[in-house]
Design a protein around this motif. Structure first.
Motif: not given
Length: 158
Positions: A55-60
């Motif tokens: 979604g709008n979340t970026m997981l490193p």
């Protein structure tokens, strides 16, 4: 070195030490010692996962270490994995790389594959696979060329 450098330079199957660089508390301080041990330990590098978006979340990007198995009579009941973000504040060092000629058993091909067993040789890996159910597993032999890939732009993964 940083978790990002471990992600970039270190091959799967390596033993990695991590630390927050604080001194170990005395044995008599059980709670402080337990807290310290959560941030200072060692594990085998079993997975590297690239940065991803949900979604709008970026997981490193992250790395996963296998710290141990617990159980009895040859039956593993608890498997301890610890995952660190590439931007972790901990310090990481390579304690040991997989030996040349050893074979990594990966659960599936491609990116995101997880190391499920590090065999000393190909026959050991094939025997292990017959006893464990990984239908999509691949065998990846550790070669001198693969370990030489630790050198990037004149730097070595220490």
């Amino acid at each position: 070195m940083s978790a990002q450098l471990i992600f970039d330079l270190v091959p799967l199957g390596s033993l990695i030490r991590y630390s927050d660089e604080t001194p170990r508390p005395p044995e008599r301080f059980r709670k402080k010692l337990t807290s310290w041990e959560n941030r200072n330990s060692v594990g085998r590098l079993i997975r590297k996962q690239v940065e991803r978006h949900i979604g709008n979340t970026m997981l490193p990007a992250c790395i996963t270490l296998h710290e141990g198995d617990y159980g009895s009579n040859g039956i593993v009941t608890i498997r301890v994995h610890r995952t660190f973000s590439a931007d972790s504040d901990l310090k990481f060092t390579v304690a040991e790389r997989p030996a040349i000629g050893s074979v990594r058993v990966l659960d599936r091909p491609g990116d995101g594959a997880e190391l499920v067993y590090l065999a000393s040789h190909r026959a050991d890996a094939e025997e292990w696979l017959t006893k464990h159910g990984y239908p999509n597993a691949i065998l990846d032999e550790v070669t001198a060329d693969a370990l030489a890939a630790d050198f990037v732009e004149g730097r070595a993964a220490a």
